[in-house]
Design an enzyme around this catalytic site. Sequence first.
Site, PDB file in Angstrom:
ATOM      1  N   TYR A  91       4.770  -3.403  -7.171  1.00  0.00           N
ATOM      2  CA  TYR A  91       5.566  -4.623  -7.030  1.00  0.00           C
ATOM      3  C   TYR A  91       6.321  -4.590  -5.692  1.00  0.00           C
ATOM      4  O   TYR A  91       6.569  -3.523  -5.137  1.00  0.00           O
ATOM      5  CB  TYR A  91       6.545  -4.724  -8.219  1.00  0.00           C
ATOM      6  CG  TYR A  91       7.425  -5.939  -8.177  1.00  0.00           C
ATOM      7  CD1 TYR A  91       6.861  -7.210  -8.325  1.00  0.00           C
ATOM      8  CD2 TYR A  91       8.793  -5.833  -7.959  1.00  0.00           C
ATOM      9  CE1 TYR A  91       7.665  -8.344  -8.253  1.00  0.00           C
ATOM     10  CE2 TYR A  91       9.598  -6.960  -7.900  1.00  0.00           C
ATOM     11  CZ  TYR A  91       9.028  -8.215  -8.041  1.00  0.00           C
ATOM     12  OH  TYR A  91       9.820  -9.322  -7.967  1.00  0.00           O
ATOM     13  N   THR A 121       9.227  -4.611  -4.547  1.00  0.00           N
ATOM     14  CA  THR A 121      10.394  -3.776  -4.255  1.00  0.00           C
ATOM     15  C   THR A 121      10.145  -2.285  -4.487  1.00  0.00           C
ATOM     16  O   THR A 121      11.037  -1.468  -4.260  1.00  0.00           O
ATOM     17  CB  THR A 121      11.580  -4.164  -5.164  1.00  0.00           C
ATOM     18  OG1 THR A 121      11.165  -3.993  -6.522  1.00  0.00           O
ATOM     19  CG2 THR A 121      12.008  -5.596  -4.933  1.00  0.00           C
ATOM     20  N   LYS A 122       8.955  -1.917  -4.936  1.00  0.00           N
ATOM     21  CA  LYS A 122       8.727  -0.526  -5.319  1.00  0.00           C
ATOM     22  C   LYS A 122       8.411   0.342  -4.087  1.00  0.00           C
ATOM     23  O   LYS A 122       8.249  -0.168  -2.982  1.00  0.00           O
ATOM     24  CB  LYS A 122       7.619  -0.452  -6.372  1.00  0.00           C
ATOM     25  CG  LYS A 122       7.956  -1.269  -7.641  1.00  0.00           C
ATOM     26  CD  LYS A 122       8.964  -0.562  -8.533  1.00  0.00           C
ATOM     27  CE  LYS A 122       9.759  -1.433  -9.485  1.00  0.00           C
ATOM     28  NZ  LYS A 122       9.061  -2.041 -10.599  1.00  0.00           N
ATOM     29  N   THR A 123       8.301   1.650  -4.292  1.00  0.00           N
ATOM     30  CA  THR A 123       8.189   2.565  -3.145  1.00  0.00           C
ATOM     31  C   THR A 123       6.849   2.463  -2.421  1.00  0.00           C
ATOM     32  O   THR A 123       6.724   2.925  -1.291  1.00  0.00           O
ATOM     33  CB  THR A 123       8.404   4.027  -3.599  1.00  0.00           C
ATOM     34  OG1 THR A 123       7.489   4.300  -4.669  1.00  0.00           O
ATOM     35  CG2 THR A 123       9.827   4.256  -4.077  1.00  0.00           C
TER      36      THR A 123
END
Length: 385
Positions: free
Chosen positions: A184, A186-188
């Site tokens: 997603y 915003t994920k790393t």
Amino acid sequence: MVTSINSFLHFALPDIGEAEISAVVESLRSGWMTTGPSSKQLETIFADRFGGEAVGVNSCTAGMHLALEALGVGPGDEVITTPYTFTATAEVVRYLGADPVFVDIDTETFNIDPRLIEKAITKKTKAIMPVHFGGLACDMDAILRIARSHGLKVVEDAAHALPTTYKGRDVGSLESDATVFSFYATKTLATGEGGMVVARDSEVAGRCRTMRLHGMDRDAFNRYRSTRPAWQYDIIAPGFKYNMPDILASIGLVQYSRLGEMHAKRSQLAERYNRELFGLPIQFPPQAPLGDIHAWHLYEIRLKDDAGISRDAFIDQMSERGIGTSVHFISLHLMSYWSKTYGLTPDSYPNAALASGAAVSLPIYSKMTDDDQTRIIEAIHSILS
Ligand SMILES: *Cc1c(COP(=O)(O)O)cnc(C)c1O
């Protein structure tokens, strides 16, 4: 002082550069928009890194749904998980007509407290879904031991946990039945939408692969490479539409090559917060045990009782200074659907309720500059002192 909207410091931003942009353009020129060689390549990278088999999907939510389905979770079954998570973890259990059974968290780590799991096990329990909160691994030895002794499956929600290690091993390579990552925005590792299932058993992986694309006995890419004509396929179940498009996988390949660099930046930001917020009335996020890796998807602080300001007011004051923050999470047992459906009150999970009222996520992402972080640190000092 109110900062203009143009200089608003966002809570989270993806780290997308020219290489990611070129990769998308190349993918479009190649003619492979949907599942094809790039998604295959990303699966190979994950399978090589973690062992087992990797199945690319269009979200972590989809991947967890597929994994539970493949492991045989169905109507009337119970799945033990934490209430201190995003609703996706529990909703996929409901997709299958099963019921999530929540177990309270450890107050230090915000991860599921393994000491409380055994009491929640009934004849209907089929699986345990731990969530590695913020990117710090759960106590997986304890969880796997309980699962093994009761014959339960384990599906890890690793949406925050790339790259996280547990006792020196990557989350994704442990003895769980499946581990599911999120890509997603915003994920790393971000592709906008996307995810990856890593499964230990090839039958489980095979079922995920079939069910992610309508229950077809072969996917689009294999159809066009196989010696069987492309129109020849069988439908073995009413599957889903969860496959990973190549446009997104092409971003994922570049992001994966930058994972180490992006993680180093997140770690550096976390260390500076630890150092420069020291002494303020806040509880800091726990560090990974010596030798282990915290993915630092989140940097979650908790305001102490003597902070002299409520959590909500703190967030407002940060916002007035043009700084975005967030809360991870408002525990699911405080949400209407979950509380009504399962008759839950705030007291049902006191630790998760307490955490929900005190937690604040500070911005932490690899695109952040030193000046951005200075601004955040100065704002917190001025609000709390
Ligand atoms: C983001 C997130 C998910 C969902 O990931 P998607 O890829 O958006 O489906 C699941 N669990 C947790 C804990 C998350 O933070």
